[in-house]
Design a protein around this motif. Structure first.
Motif, PDB file in Angstrom:
ATOM      1  N   UNK A   1       9.130   0.987  -5.583  1.00  0.00           N
ATOM      2  CA  UNK A   1       8.443   1.051  -6.768  1.00  0.00           C
ATOM      3  C   UNK A   1       7.719   2.364  -7.145  1.00  0.00           C
ATOM      4  N   UNK A   2       8.198   2.760  -8.450  1.00  0.00           N
ATOM      5  CA  UNK A   2       7.527   4.165  -8.712  1.00  0.00           C
ATOM      6  C   UNK A   2       6.956   4.067 -10.180  1.00  0.00           C
ATOM      7  N   UNK A   3       5.850   4.658 -10.489  1.00  0.00           N
ATOM      8  CA  UNK A   3       5.268   4.616 -11.970  1.00  0.00           C
ATOM      9  C   UNK A   3       4.718   5.910 -12.225  1.00  0.00           C
ATOM     10  N   UNK A   4       4.947   6.091 -13.436  1.00  0.00           N
ATOM     11  CA  UNK A   4       4.581   7.543 -14.162  1.00  0.00           C
ATOM     12  C   UNK A   4       3.133   7.619 -13.760  1.00  0.00           C
ATOM     13  N   UNK A   5       2.151   6.595 -13.734  1.00  0.00           N
ATOM     14  CA  UNK A   5       0.709   6.901 -13.202  1.00  0.00           C
ATOM     15  C   UNK A   5       0.265   5.580 -12.393  1.00  0.00           C
TER      16      UNK A   5
ATOM     17  N   UNK B   1       0.906  -1.267   0.115  1.00  0.00           N
ATOM     18  CA  UNK B   1      -0.010  -0.306   0.085  1.00  0.00           C
ATOM     19  C   UNK B   1       0.753   1.106   0.031  1.00  0.00           C
ATOM     20  N   UNK B   2       0.777   2.070  -0.913  1.00  0.00           N
ATOM     21  CA  UNK B   2       1.572   3.227  -0.917  1.00  0.00           C
ATOM     22  C   UNK B   2       1.408   4.075   0.222  1.00  0.00           C
ATOM     23  N   UNK B   3       0.491   4.254   1.019  1.00  0.00           N
ATOM     24  CA  UNK B   3       0.442   5.047   1.892  1.00  0.00           C
ATOM     25  C   UNK B   3       1.046   4.690   3.240  1.00  0.00           C
TER      26      UNK B   3
ATOM     27  N   UNK C   1      -0.758   1.237 -13.471  1.00  0.00           N
ATOM     28  CA  UNK C   1       0.320   0.191 -13.736  1.00  0.00           C
ATOM     29  C   UNK C   1      -0.460  -1.154 -13.596  1.00  0.00           C
ATOM     30  N   UNK C   2       0.298  -2.216 -14.658  1.00  0.00           N
ATOM     31  CA  UNK C   2      -0.120  -3.221 -15.176  1.00  0.00           C
ATOM     32  C   UNK C   2       0.198  -4.259 -13.941  1.00  0.00           C
ATOM     33  N   UNK C   3       1.044  -3.978 -12.898  1.00  0.00           N
ATOM     34  CA  UNK C   3       1.197  -4.867 -11.842  1.00  0.00           C
ATOM     35  C   UNK C   3       1.395  -3.980 -10.497  1.00  0.00           C
ATOM     36  N   UNK C   4       0.901  -4.656  -9.339  1.00  0.00           N
ATOM     37  CA  UNK C   4       1.227  -4.008  -8.027  1.00  0.00           C
ATOM     38  C   UNK C   4       0.846  -2.295  -8.234  1.00  0.00           C
ATOM     39  N   UNK C   5      -0.299  -2.209  -8.918  1.00  0.00           N
ATOM     40  CA  UNK C   5      -0.735  -0.735  -8.847  1.00  0.00           C
ATOM     41  C   UNK C   5      -0.870   0.069  -7.303  1.00  0.00           C
TER      42      UNK C   5
END
Ligand code: PEP
Ligand code: MN
Length: 371
Positions: free
Chosen positions: A228-232, A206-208, A236-240
């Motif tokens: 893990x960092x993603x542009x949006x 959980x990102x929080x 994300x296709x995994x672990x959103x």
């Protein structure tokens, strides 16, 4: 086995701690990787990560782009000025990743559990100078984790480290994978020279919750973070749910309190010395009390033996635990801590009682006459 690993400072290309490896869970498209890399590079990160081959729990979910994504990762690294990192699970992955000049490889949690796979990877890694990081196995088994480090080290790899990504223990916890920090501390005690990174993304799910675990890792003096960092992230296709934007990653990193293991500050050192002495005295008292308790346990075992009563009585154990938990609450001690402590104390009491009762049952065999 003595593991004489290269200090992180020698291979990571960073001037101080922590080493940060960040980037998307998975490489999805070339454009996603290039954009994420540019934005991650602005946050003071050491390596760009991206999963190329994804070991997914269930089939029919996105299992990674595979080899075609390696040139994207290489290009994203070159354009952003970041070194690159990916997970390898088979000798073919190792060969492909090295051929595409990926700068760091890690062995994933699902691979570390299998000594056959680790041994094959170790053989494929022989002779490489690329740093290799070994994630903990999914199950809380320190020996398995150490074994993987030993296998890779025995293949001649010296730029190596480990990644703590939490343990799958079933049941409810706040986290996707239980951190079980005691295993990390034991890893550090056993292999003090091996750098340890923490992966708050896979621990929390959980990102929080990522900042809390990242700070905990820094408080323990761990050497780096994989986040893990993603542009949006939501797309994300995994672990959103656990990925953060590169800008949020930057905020998380800036808010970390980085601590030092030691200081020259004389006042601080004197005060710490006093407090440690107090702790030493209290520990002596704890040990004496535990020894006193154990002598009573021994008398109890004799007593139960004489009357042929079982060593364990469930009603007494329940009443004892309830009572101690209540006392602990009054003393402002954490309930889980006291429960775990009493489970150990009581377990040892039962073990000791069984030892006494079975020793009494063992009849010395008669010496056999010479042939
Ligand atoms: C990952 O880093 O994307 C990953 C799959 O991690 P783990 O091996 O910790 O599950
Ligand atoms: Mn992931």
């Amino acid at each position: 086995m003595n593991i004489d690993a290269q200090p992180l400072i020698q291979w990571a290309g960073i001037a101080g701690k922590p080493l940060v490896i960040a980037g998307p869970c998975s490489a999805e498209t070339e454009e996603q990787l290039l954009e994420t890399a540019e934005r991650v590079a602005a946050q003071g990160v050491g390596y760009l990560r991206a999963g190329i081959w994804k070991a997914r729990t269930r089939p029919n979910s996105f299992e990674g782009i595979g080899e075609p994504a390696l040139p994207w990762l290489r290009a994203a690294g070159t354009r952003s000025g970041l070194r690159t990192a990916t997970e390898v699970a088979t000798p073919a992955h190792v060969e492909a990743a090295l051929r595409h000049q990926i700068d760091l490889l890690w062995i994933g949690a699902r691979t570390t559990v299998n000594p056959f796979s680790v041994q094959e990877l170790a053989a494929a890694l022989r002779g490489t100078t690329v740093p290799i990081l070994i994630k903990n196995p999914t199950n809380p088994d320190l020996a398995l984790w150490l074994g993987a480090v030993e296998r890779v080290y025995s293949a001649g790899v010296r730029a190596l480290g480990v990644i703590h990504r939490g343990f799958s223990i079933g049941g409810q916890t706040r986290f996707r994978n239980a951190p079980m920090w005691d295993l990390v501390i034991e890893m550090r005690r056993t292999l003090p020279g091996v750098p340890i990174l923490c992966d708050p993304s896979h621990i929390t799910g959980r990102r929080d919750l990522v900042p809390e675990i990242a700070q905990r890792a820094m408080d323990l003096g761990l050497d780096g973070l994989m986040i893990e960092a993603h542009r949006s992230p939501d797309e994300a296709w995994s672990d959103a749910g656990q990925q953060v934007t590169p800008e949020r990653l930057g905020e998380i990193l800036r808010q970390l309190h980085i601590r030092v293991p030691e200081t020259d500050d004389a006042r601080f050192n004197a005060r710490l010395g006093e407090l440690r002495q107090e702790i030493d005295e209290v520990d002596q008292e704890i040990l004496e009390v535990l020894a006193r308790r154990m002598r009573i346990v021994e008398q109890m075992a004799e007593c139960k033996l004489a009357s042929s009563v079982t060593t364990f009585q469930v009603a007494r154990w329940k009443a004892l635990l309830d009572d101690r938990m209540m006392r602990a609450a009054h003393l402002r001690l954490d309930a889980d801590y006291v429960k775990a402590l009493y489970e150990v104390i009581h377990g040892e009491s039962l073990r000791c009682q069984s030892e006494i009762t079975s020793a009494a049952r063992t009849v010395e065999p008669a010496a056999s006459p010479p042939d």
